[in-house]
Design a protein around this motif. Structure first.
Motif, PDB file in Angstrom:
ATOM      1  N   SER A 243       0.824  -1.209   0.000  1.00 32.86           N
ATOM      2  CA  SER A 243       0.000   0.000   0.000  1.00 32.86           C
ATOM      3  C   SER A 243       0.859   1.260   0.000  1.00 32.86           C
ATOM      4  N   HIS A 244       2.092   1.148   0.476  1.00 37.24           N
ATOM      5  CA  HIS A 244       3.013   2.297   0.482  1.00 37.24           C
ATOM      6  C   HIS A 244       3.943   2.288  -0.732  1.00 37.24           C
ATOM      7  N   LEU A 245       4.155   1.126  -1.302  1.00 38.32           N
ATOM      8  CA  LEU A 245       5.135   1.011  -2.377  1.00 38.32           C
ATOM      9  C   LEU A 245       4.580   1.305  -3.760  1.00 38.32           C
ATOM     10  N   LEU A 246       3.343   0.895  -4.026  1.00 43.68           N
ATOM     11  CA  LEU A 246       2.839   0.911  -5.396  1.00 43.68           C
ATOM     12  C   LEU A 246       2.761   2.324  -5.989  1.00 43.68           C
ATOM     13  N   LYS A 247       2.545   3.319  -5.145  1.00 42.87           N
ATOM     14  CA  LYS A 247       2.463   4.680  -5.674  1.00 42.87           C
ATOM     15  C   LYS A 247       3.834   5.227  -6.077  1.00 42.87           C
ATOM     16  N   PHE A 248       4.893   4.480  -5.714  1.00 44.14           N
ATOM     17  CA  PHE A 248       6.251   4.935  -6.043  1.00 44.14           C
ATOM     18  C   PHE A 248       6.997   3.895  -6.877  1.00 44.14           C
ATOM     19  N   GLU A 249       6.256   3.196  -7.730  1.00 46.85           N
ATOM     20  CA  GLU A 249       6.884   2.121  -8.495  1.00 46.85           C
ATOM     21  C   GLU A 249       7.821   2.634  -9.588  1.00 46.85           C
ATOM     22  N   HIS A 250       7.903   3.955  -9.746  1.00 48.80           N
ATOM     23  CA  HIS A 250       8.897   4.512 -10.668  1.00 48.80           C
ATOM     24  C   HIS A 250      10.297   4.474 -10.068  1.00 48.80           C
ATOM     25  N   ARG A 251      10.408   4.233  -8.766  1.00 47.36           N
ATOM     26  CA  ARG A 251      11.710   4.151  -8.105  1.00 47.36           C
ATOM     27  C   ARG A 251      12.225   2.718  -8.155  1.00 47.36           C
ATOM     28  N   LYS A 252      13.492   2.563  -8.472  1.00 53.20           N
ATOM     29  CA  LYS A 252      14.058   1.222  -8.578  1.00 53.20           C
ATOM     30  C   LYS A 252      13.984   0.463  -7.249  1.00 53.20           C
ATOM     31  N   GLU A 253      14.297   1.171  -6.135  1.00 52.48           N
ATOM     32  CA  GLU A 253      14.267   0.480  -4.853  1.00 52.48           C
ATOM     33  C   GLU A 253      12.846   0.050  -4.498  1.00 52.48           C
ATOM     34  N   ALA A 254      11.856   0.811  -4.965  1.00 53.91           N
ATOM     35  CA  ALA A 254      10.467   0.406  -4.738  1.00 53.91           C
ATOM     36  C   ALA A 254      10.116  -0.809  -5.592  1.00 53.91           C
ATOM     37  N   LEU A 255      10.575  -0.828  -6.830  1.00 55.93           N
ATOM     38  CA  LEU A 255      10.320  -1.970  -7.711  1.00 55.93           C
ATOM     39  C   LEU A 255      10.834  -3.266  -7.107  1.00 55.93           C
TER      40      LEU A 255
ATOM     41  N   ARG B 138      10.580  -5.448 -14.824  1.00 55.38           N
ATOM     42  CA  ARG B 138      10.612  -3.984 -14.865  1.00 55.38           C
ATOM     43  C   ARG B 138      11.856  -3.448 -14.161  1.00 55.38           C
ATOM     44  N   LEU B 139      12.242  -4.133 -13.083  1.00 51.37           N
ATOM     45  CA  LEU B 139      13.459  -3.729 -12.369  1.00 51.37           C
ATOM     46  C   LEU B 139      14.685  -3.925 -13.253  1.00 51.37           C
ATOM     47  N   GLU B 140      14.723  -5.048 -13.957  1.00 50.21           N
ATOM     48  CA  GLU B 140      15.849  -5.327 -14.850  1.00 50.21           C
ATOM     49  C   GLU B 140      15.952  -4.262 -15.941  1.00 50.21           C
ATOM     50  N   THR B 141      14.815  -3.880 -16.498  1.00 48.57           N
ATOM     51  CA  THR B 141      14.785  -2.835 -17.520  1.00 48.57           C
ATOM     52  C   THR B 141      15.255  -1.502 -16.943  1.00 48.57           C
ATOM     53  N   SER B 142      14.805  -1.202 -15.717  1.00 50.51           N
ATOM     54  CA  SER B 142      15.184   0.051 -15.054  1.00 50.51           C
ATOM     55  C   SER B 142      16.682   0.112 -14.809  1.00 50.51           C
ATOM     56  N   ASN B 143      17.289  -1.034 -14.474  1.00 59.60           N
ATOM     57  CA  ASN B 143      18.726  -1.069 -14.190  1.00 59.60           C
ATOM     58  C   ASN B 143      19.558  -0.733 -15.418  1.00 59.60           C
ATOM     59  N   LYS B 144      18.995  -0.929 -16.598  1.00 59.18           N
ATOM     60  CA  LYS B 144      19.715  -0.640 -17.833  1.00 59.18           C
ATOM     61  C   LYS B 144      19.602   0.823 -18.219  1.00 59.18           C
ATOM     62  N   GLN B 145      18.732   1.546 -17.510  1.00 64.91           N
ATOM     63  CA  GLN B 145      18.541   2.963 -17.788  1.00 64.91           C
ATOM     64  C   GLN B 145      19.329   3.801 -16.796  1.00 64.91           C
ATOM     65  N   ILE B 146      19.094   5.103 -16.804  1.00 64.43           N
ATOM     66  CA  ILE B 146      19.821   6.003 -15.902  1.00 64.43           C
ATOM     67  C   ILE B 146      19.488   5.648 -14.456  1.00 64.43           C
ATOM     68  N   PRO B 147      20.506   5.498 -13.585  1.00 63.38           N
ATOM     69  CA  PRO B 147      20.235   5.131 -12.197  1.00 63.38           C
ATOM     70  C   PRO B 147      19.570   6.241 -11.415  1.00 63.38           C
ATOM     71  N   ASP B 148      18.938   5.857 -10.286  1.00 65.73           N
ATOM     72  CA  ASP B 148      18.350   6.862  -9.391  1.00 65.73           C
ATOM     73  C   ASP B 148      19.431   7.797  -8.893  1.00 65.73           C
TER      74      ASP B 148
END
Length: 522
Positions: free
Chosen positions: A477-489, A511-521
């Motif tokens: 309930s706290h994580l899903l609204k921030f799923e754009h963040r890698k640590e949340a994913l 989605r996390l794997e894809t995010s890791n290939k992009q610009i890091p947080d």
């Protein structure tokens, strides 16, 4: 170089990087024998004859303040008017195989006539002035910029900040030798930052004899978090030798007031000076104990071209600039003084740093901030930022500092005494989480979320607490609204995995794997 095939390359030379500049120039010339190489900056200014005399790769040296000299050179080369190069002020070159130098360029009196670099580039280092009224023997600034201080207008300075702010830059290093030399101008700039609602943080450099309470108040209100002061030594005779004309009383007052207004006061010290001894080192230690700096940088005295120390060094040993044909970054003074040895210098440095790190917890505990309610938000920020320095910043990895965990918890607590601050809630929440005190962590983080409902770090940290307690649906309930963040994913994927929802878990891991290939947080 192969792709762009430049006609001209300009190098800004800092002294210790000169060999790299020469090597790149050599490579550029091998790739394109017709490319023009121009050196400039403080490292080139004071060794122009050395560079032109020994390195054929270098065609021109821009001496001193370079904007107009370089522009005029580029225009001459572009227009093929090579006969006019000898008329360009501030330029050095070769004439019939011999080094030659034109007359010095005039100082730019109206700095506002210069374009604002932020129209074209993004950067964090900004400056209001050029020049330094001081004349310290170890510093090349007086000879490079001159001792008459020239100013940009407050409007120019603010426009520069605004352009950078619009690009998302929120932290700045104000690089003037003495930012506070004109208190009226500084206060006007600070008030404009506040009026324009620029939420920025910045650091500055000043002198202990050029600050007062009004300046410090407005600097803090406008986001200044640190002021660095050149203290150099606790020994009056060494300060006199270095031509650092400040007193113990001025030093103590500046450090007390700076930290009283909720800014970190950083002290620069130089050791290994002429007449340095265990007695003078003890005098420096005694001064450190009096001023209680929250940051201290200890340098060994260096000798660089463009300084009074360098002129004295060449005269004493009857040397020329050819000393720099050796691949050395600098010349340390102790290497020229038979009384001082490397082992002794290292012992001096160890003594100074050991004392500072031993006393730092005491300095932190002694902090006493001015009781002004309009500064309470800044005070809360100050203590939470200082806590972060011990928790994850510069001091986190220094084992010589004792009781860091207690210091961190105490500082986050002091932050909240002045008002709510998201960083403090997060810091305390993590501390209790690491202790395994999840209920207390949840209480603190929940209180923080009530006050800062959009703070993603608080939500993610609270979710981790719930995950540790096996409450995965609450965590989601706290994580899903921030799923754009890698640590949340990552946490979301683990929650679904724990809830045996394999399909969603795999989806979020992908989605996390894809995010890791992009610009890091950030």
């Amino acid at each position: 170089l192969l792709e762009t095939r430049p006609d001209l390359i300009g190098f800004y030379i800092l002294h210790a990087k000169r060999c790299g500049g020469i090597e790149i120039a050599r490579i550029a010339r091998q790739i394109n024998p017709d490319v023009k190489i121009v050196f400039g900056g403080i490292g080139a200014t004071f060794l122009w004859e050395h560079f032109l005399g020994h390195f054929s790769e270098i065609d021109y040296v821009v001496i001193g303040e370079g904007e107009y000299t370089f522009l005029n050179l580029v225009n001459c080369l572009n227009d093929g008017k090579l006969n006019e190069i000898e008329q360009i002020k501030g330029l050095a070159f070769r004439r019939s195989g011999q080094t030659a130098r034109n007359e010095d360029a005039d100082a730019i009196c109206d700095l506002d006539q210069l374009p604002i670099p932020a129209q074209y580039f993004s950067y964090q280092h900004v400056s209001l002035t050029r020049g330094c009224a001081g004349n310290c023997k170890f510093c090349g600034s007086p000879q490079f910029w001159g001792r008459k201080i020239r100013f940009h207008s407050p409007d120019y300075f603010i426009e520069q900040l605004e352009l950078l702010y619009e690009r998302g830059i929120r932290f700045f290093y104000v690089s003037d030798d003495t930012f506070t030399v004109n208190r009226k101008t500084v206060i006007e700039i600070c008030q404009k930052i506040i009026q324009k609602k620029m939420e920025i943080n910045w650091t500055a450099i000043s002198r202990v004899d050029m600050i007062d309470e009004d300046v410090l108040y407005w600097m803090r209100k406008a986001g200044c978090i640190q002021i660095s002061y050149g203290v150099e030594s606790g020994s009056k005779k060494i300060r006199e030798f270095l031509n650092k004309k400040i007193s113990d009383e001025q030093i103590c007052r500046a450090f007390k007031l700076t930290q009283h207004y909720g800014m970190m006061a950083r002290a620069y010290f130089i050791y290994g000076c002429p007449q340095e001894s265990w007695q003078t080192i003890q005098q420096t230690i005694d001064l450190i104990d009096r001023i209680k700096p929250l940051s201290a940088i200890f340098y060994i005295l260096d000798i660089f071209p463009g300084t009074a120390l360098y002129q004295d060094y060449k005269k004493r040993f009857k040397l020329s600039d050819d000393i720099w044909l050796n691949r050395i970054e600098d010349i340390m003074y102790f290497e020229t003084d038979a009384v001082l040895s490397r082992d002794l210098i290292l012992a001096f440095g160890h003594k100074l740093r050991t004392f500072f790190y031993d006393k730092l917890p005491e300095f932190v505990e002694a902090l006493d901030l001015v009781d002004r309610k309009d500064l309470y938000p800044q005070h809360a920020d100050f203590f939470s930022r200082l806590a972060l320095t011990f928790d994850k910043g510069d001091y986190a990895g220094i084992d010589a500092i004792a009781n860091k965990k207690k210091i961190v918890e105490r500082l986050y607590g002091r932050s909240l005494e002045y008002g709510p601050h998201a960083r403090a809630y997060l810091g305390l929440g993590i501390i209790h989480q690491k202790k395994g005190a999840h209920e207390e962590s949840i209480r603190i983080l929940s209180e923080g979320i009530e006050l800062f409902p959009e703070d993603e770090h608080l939500h993610i940290c609270l979710a981790v607490c719930y995950m540790n307690m096996g409450k995965f649906e609450l965590a989601l309930s706290h994580l899903l609204k921030f799923e754009h963040r890698k640590e949340a994913l990552h946490a979301i994927a683990n929650c679904y995995q724990a809830l045996n929802d394999t399909e969603k878990a795999q989806d979020y891991f992908k989605r996390l794997e894809t995010s890791n290939k992009q610009i890091p947080d950030s």
